[in-house]
Design an enzyme around this catalytic site. Structure first.
Site, short mmCIF file in Angstrom:
data_model
loop_
_atom_site.label_atom_id
_atom_site.label_comp_id
_atom_site.label_asym_id
_atom_site.label_seq_id
_atom_site.Cartn_x
_atom_site.Cartn_y
_atom_site.Cartn_z
N GLY A 201 19.77 47.09 42.85
CA GLY A 201 20.85 46.65 41.96
C GLY A 201 22.22 47.12 42.41
O GLY A 201 22.34 48.08 43.19
N ASN A 202 23.26 46.47 41.95
CA ASN A 202 24.63 46.91 42.21
C ASN A 202 25.60 46.29 41.21
O ASN A 202 25.29 45.28 40.58
CB ASN A 202 25.07 46.62 43.66
CG ASN A 202 24.33 45.47 44.27
OD1 ASN A 202 24.59 44.32 43.96
ND2 ASN A 202 23.34 45.77 45.13
N THR B 217 25.83 52.23 48.39
CA THR B 217 24.49 51.90 48.86
C THR B 217 23.54 53.09 48.66
O THR B 217 24.00 54.25 48.55
CB THR B 217 24.55 51.47 50.35
OG1 THR B 217 23.28 50.92 50.72
CG2 THR B 217 24.88 52.64 51.28
N THR C 111 27.83 49.23 48.86
CA THR C 111 26.60 48.45 49.01
C THR C 111 26.85 47.22 49.87
O THR C 111 27.92 46.60 49.80
CB THR C 111 26.07 48.00 47.62
OG1 THR C 111 25.05 47.02 47.82
CG2 THR C 111 27.14 47.39 46.75
N SER C 112 25.84 46.83 50.67
CA SER C 112 26.01 45.63 51.52
C SER C 112 25.96 44.37 50.66
O SER C 112 26.48 43.33 51.05
CB SER C 112 24.91 45.59 52.58
OG SER C 112 23.65 45.52 51.94
N GLU C 113 25.34 44.48 49.48
CA GLU C 113 25.21 43.29 48.62
C GLU C 113 26.50 42.96 47.88
O GLU C 113 26.55 41.98 47.15
CB GLU C 113 24.05 43.48 47.63
CG GLU C 113 22.69 43.30 48.28
CD GLU C 113 21.55 43.25 47.28
OE1 GLU C 113 20.84 42.25 47.26
OE2 GLU C 113 21.37 44.22 46.52
N HIS D 136 24.15 42.94 39.42
CA HIS D 136 22.97 42.42 40.11
C HIS D 136 21.81 43.38 39.87
O HIS D 136 21.96 44.60 39.96
CB HIS D 136 23.24 42.30 41.62
CG HIS D 136 21.98 42.15 42.41
ND1 HIS D 136 21.04 41.18 42.13
CD2 HIS D 136 21.46 42.88 43.44
CE1 HIS D 136 20.02 41.30 42.96
NE2 HIS D 136 20.25 42.34 43.76
N HIS E 67 17.07 43.47 39.39
CA HIS E 67 15.79 42.80 39.64
C HIS E 67 14.93 42.90 38.37
O HIS E 67 13.86 43.50 38.40
CB HIS E 67 15.06 43.45 40.82
CG HIS E 67 15.91 43.65 42.04
ND1 HIS E 67 15.93 44.83 42.76
CD2 HIS E 67 16.80 42.83 42.65
CE1 HIS E 67 16.78 44.71 43.77
NE2 HIS E 67 17.34 43.52 43.72
N HIS F 194 14.21 37.08 44.91
CA HIS F 194 15.06 38.27 44.99
C HIS F 194 15.31 38.87 43.61
O HIS F 194 14.72 39.89 43.26
CB HIS F 194 16.37 37.90 45.72
CG HIS F 194 17.30 39.04 45.89
ND1 HIS F 194 18.50 38.92 46.55
CD2 HIS F 194 17.23 40.33 45.49
CE1 HIS F 194 19.11 40.09 46.55
NE2 HIS F 194 18.36 40.96 45.90
ZN LIG Z 1 18.92 42.91 45.23
#
Ligand SMILES: [Zn+2]
Length: 357
Positions: A112-113, A128, A157-159, A178, A180, A241
């Site tokens: 998550g982010n 991250t 974070t890369s996301e 974001h 899951h 995802h």
């Molecule tokens: Zn994710």
């Protein structure tokens, strides 16, 4: 004589960490000071307009507003802004939401982010490889719209690129969450778009949930497909995802995440009950879209024809309730089984007669 309070004095108070509520009740606020207190440039919920009169009832407002073109530019200005009391408040709120998504089981491990937009080209984001349940304000980073890190000691974070893909295309997206969450992520893994026209609150506050095709997390392709979908959808299920949602502030974006997972959970349970799922129909949905619009939330479905509104043709209800069929239906056309059923029935009847039944 009544004291006059200027915008500059309010800013100085905030930078010293003082509560604007301590301003004398009869103080005169300049218009820009009043604007600052009423939410323009302050990160907190709308402050009272003036202490001179009882405050009007108001809706809590956590949206961060800035004057376009006013981003800090030099490294020193950026650092000062990043460490200012108003940004500290948002960092704390990001940690609180991180804790809430972790406690709700929406994220596991470092999953998550979160992001919050705080300028034309300034976005706060989570780092991250950190559990979202245990972040401290000092862990939060700041990036520009291209994902370049501008401030913070931990690596971003890369996301974040997926969040930025939405923010670049949809200026109303001031914050993204974001996660899951298991029920909505199950829809993502099964590639099932949740059906519509089933729960009114979901239609008003969430709108239509989008289903974005799978792309590798953190890649420009993922940012593009999700970003394009984010123009019209505040909640997007990303195939294989998880979910990304956006709102006017982080609380709003988080609520969309809760709404999405609760909706998917209810649809999933309803699908097991052995009956078809009932929709309330396109005419009623039009009413709900009107309510949504009146609350300032756009809905692309306002342009659709009535017959397209509750089109759940692609929805696969999945497994239905596993109630065993009656034994005689199973034995139809199977002479051996029929003989056995007859023998058992005879035996029961004989036994009943013997007992005077
Ligand atoms: Zn994710």
């Amino acid at each position: 004589m009544r004291r006059v309070i200027t915008e500059k004095e309010i800013k100085e108070m905030l930078s010293r960490g003082e509560d604007p509520g301590s301003i004398p009740a009869d103080a005169l606020l300049t218009p820009s000071a009043r604007d600052l207190l009423s939410g323009n440039g302050t990160a907190g919920p709308r402050a009272p307009q003036s202490n001179a009169a009882p405050s009007e009832p108001h809706i809590p407002d956590y949206e961060y507003r800035w004057t376009p073109g006013s981003d800090p530019k030099s490294p020193e200005e950026i650092q000062r802004f990043f460490n200012s009391p108003e940004i500290a408040q948002i960092k704390k709120r990001m940690c609180d939401i991180g804790r809430r998504i972790w406690e709700k089981d929406y994220v596991d491990g470092n999953g998550g982010n979160l992001t919050v937009r705080v300028g034309d080209n300034l976005i706060l984001c989570t780092p991250t490889l950190i559990s979202k349940g245990f972040m401290k304000p000092a862990d939060i980073c700041m990036v520009d719209l291209d994902g370049n890190q501008l401030a913070g000691t931990l690596k971003r974070t890369s996301e974040v690129n997926t969040h930025l893909g939405i923010m670049k295309r949809q200026p109303k997206a001031k914050s993204c969450v974001h996660a899951h969450p298991p029920h909505a992520t199950a829809f993502a893994v099964a590639s099932v778009k949740p059906p519509t026209c089933m729960i009114p609150e979901a239609e008003v506050f969430l709108g239509e949930i989008g289903l974005a095709p799978y792309e590798t997390p953190g890649t420009p392709e993922n940012a593009r497909v999700v970003g394009e979908m984010g123009v019209d959808h505040q909640a997007i299920i990303m195939e294989n995802h998880g979910v990304i949602t956006w709102g006017k502030d982080i609380e709003d974006a988080y609520w969309k995440m809760e709404n999405t997972d609760a909706y998917c959970k209810t649809i999933w349970v309803a699908s097991q009950l052995g009956k078809g799922l009932k929709t309330f129909g396109p005419e009623k949905l039009q009413d709900l879209i009107e309510i949504r619009k009146s609350l300032g939330m756009e809905d692309r479905r306002a342009e659709l024809r009535e017959c397209e509104l509750c089109d759940n043709g692609e929805f696969r209800p999945g497994v239905t309730c596993a109630v065993p069929d009656r034994i005689d239906r199973h034995t139809e056309g199977d002479p051996e089984a029929e003989d056995m059923v007859r023998a058992v029935t005879d035996l029961i009847e004989k036994e009943l007669r013997r007992n005077g039944g």
